[in-house]
Enzyme design. Structure first.
Site, PDB file in Angstrom:
ATOM      1  N   ARG A 181      -5.249   0.862   2.030  1.00 47.54           N
ATOM      2  CA  ARG A 181      -4.071   1.698   2.284  1.00 47.54           C
ATOM      3  C   ARG A 181      -3.957   2.808   1.234  1.00 47.54           C
ATOM      4  O   ARG A 181      -3.622   3.945   1.558  1.00 47.54           O
ATOM      5  CB  ARG A 181      -2.797   0.846   2.281  1.00 47.54           C
ATOM      6  CG  ARG A 181      -2.757  -0.306   3.264  1.00 47.54           C
ATOM      7  CD  ARG A 181      -2.615   0.137   4.703  1.00 47.54           C
ATOM      8  NE  ARG A 181      -3.873   0.558   5.316  1.00 47.54           N
ATOM      9  CZ  ARG A 181      -4.822  -0.269   5.748  1.00 47.54           C
ATOM     10  NH1 ARG A 181      -4.668  -1.575   5.621  1.00 47.54           N
ATOM     11  NH2 ARG A 181      -5.907   0.197   6.306  1.00 47.54           N
ATOM     12  N   ASP A 187       4.701   4.800   1.107  1.00 46.44           N
ATOM     13  CA  ASP A 187       3.886   5.941   0.702  1.00 46.44           C
ATOM     14  C   ASP A 187       4.679   6.856  -0.229  1.00 46.44           C
ATOM     15  O   ASP A 187       5.870   6.631  -0.483  1.00 46.44           O
ATOM     16  CB  ASP A 187       3.362   6.712   1.932  1.00 46.44           C
ATOM     17  CG  ASP A 187       4.490   7.286   2.791  1.00 46.44           C
ATOM     18  OD1 ASP A 187       5.402   7.919   2.242  1.00 46.44           O
ATOM     19  OD2 ASP A 187       4.450   7.112   4.031  1.00 46.44           O
ATOM     20  N   HIS A 214      11.307  -0.802  -0.330  1.00 47.92           N
ATOM     21  CA  HIS A 214      10.248  -1.800  -0.202  1.00 47.92           C
ATOM     22  C   HIS A 214       9.087  -1.556  -1.161  1.00 47.92           C
ATOM     23  O   HIS A 214       7.964  -2.009  -0.905  1.00 47.92           O
ATOM     24  CB  HIS A 214       9.747  -1.849   1.240  1.00 47.92           C
ATOM     25  CG  HIS A 214      10.796  -2.338   2.192  1.00 47.92           C
ATOM     26  ND1 HIS A 214      10.845  -1.967   3.517  1.00 47.92           N
ATOM     27  CD2 HIS A 214      11.850  -3.176   2.000  1.00 47.92           C
ATOM     28  CE1 HIS A 214      11.884  -2.552   4.101  1.00 47.92           C
ATOM     29  NE2 HIS A 214      12.511  -3.286   3.197  1.00 47.92           N
ATOM     30  N   CYS A 253      -0.823  -6.757 -20.818  1.00 44.93           N
ATOM     31  CA  CYS A 253      -0.975  -8.089 -21.414  1.00 44.93           C
ATOM     32  C   CYS A 253      -2.316  -8.747 -21.108  1.00 44.93           C
ATOM     33  O   CYS A 253      -2.624  -9.811 -21.658  1.00 44.93           O
ATOM     34  CB  CYS A 253       0.154  -9.009 -20.968  1.00 44.93           C
ATOM     35  SG  CYS A 253       0.002  -9.598 -19.242  1.00 44.93           S
TER      36      CYS A 253
END
Length: 251
Positions: A64, A97, A112, A146
């Site tokens: 994507r 997007d 989202h 980390c």
């Protein structure tokens, strides 16, 4: 345009779905040729199962992101960015997007999450970073802060807390009769925005390509809740032109 006039105008709330990016060549998730056709949503976008399908999840979102790289905003994104210059606008896309930002919109509230972001799942770290349009190496990749090996795409999965929903609730709870709500390019299946707007004040406009057909073959506006003052069924770019004219009379 007058700053003093803007101070006393109603607010413009814009709620968009993946449908507005179709004209940029980005398929929706649920359409006949949608993104879920080749992947099982319960494996690649579910908080309960994604760790069991770690490589597959990153394969899906890597594709994507790479596909998004060359994509450009279409007139809908550009018109919405122009609205922000003229009105007191709050923009809340369900889209993951970045085409709103590419078109010039700022302070975008991504309900989202964002496809171009990654997040470390170490509860102590929780670092988020921008990966752009590149692939994440699921086998060898790690958190740059980390070194943690469990890294998740920066989009909200089913079954996951969506922190920005609290912002959506606040915005809708503060609506007044002077405000305009524009909903574009969404089926309302994930966020039943027509239900949320049912008892809210303001002038409410829906722009979708077509009406939705329910399981009984009945056409209806989104989920069938009668909250809309105006319904526009056409492409979002053409709908946005009509909405622009409406806004001039309402705000």
């Amino acid at each position: 345009y007058n700053e003093d006039r803007r101070r006393y105008m109603g607010k413009l709330i814009v709620f968009t779905g993946s449908g507005i990016s179709v004209e940029s060549g980005v398929p929706t998730y649920r359409a006949k040729e949608g993104l879920w056709n080749d992947y099982d949503v319960t494996k690649v976008c579910d908080m309960r199962t994604w760790l069991d399908n770690y490589d597959l999840v990153h394969e899906f979102y890597n594709k994507r992101r790479v596909e998004l790289g060359p994509v450009k905003p279409n007139p809908t994104h550009e018109i919405i960015a122009e609205w922000q210059q003229n009105y007191d606008q709050t923009l809340m896309p369900q889209n993951v997007d970045d085409l709103h930002e590419q078109a010039g919109s700022t302070d975008v509230i991504h309900l989202h999450g964002e496809l171009t972001k990654m997040m470390c799942m170490d509860p102590v770290c929780g670092h988020r970073w921008d990966i752009g349009y590149t692939e994440f190496d699921a086998e060898n990749g790690s958190c740059p802060a980390c070194g943690g090996k469990v890294v998740k795409p920066g989009v909200v999965f089913f079954g996951e807390m969506a922190p920005k929903y609290a912002v959506l609730d606040k915005v809708l709870s503060e609506l007044t009769d002077d405000d305009v709500v524009v909903v574009m390019g969404t089926s309302g299946q994930v966020v039943p925005i027509d239900y949320y707007l049912l008892d809210k004040p303001g002038y409410k406009i829906l722009n979708n390509l077509e009406m939705r057909t329910n399981d009984h073959g009945i056409e209806m506006a989104m989920n069938g809740f009668s909250c809309w003052d105006q319904e526009i069924y056409m492409t979002s770019s053409k709908g946005a032109e009509i909405i622009t004219r409406v806004l001039k009379t309402r705000l």
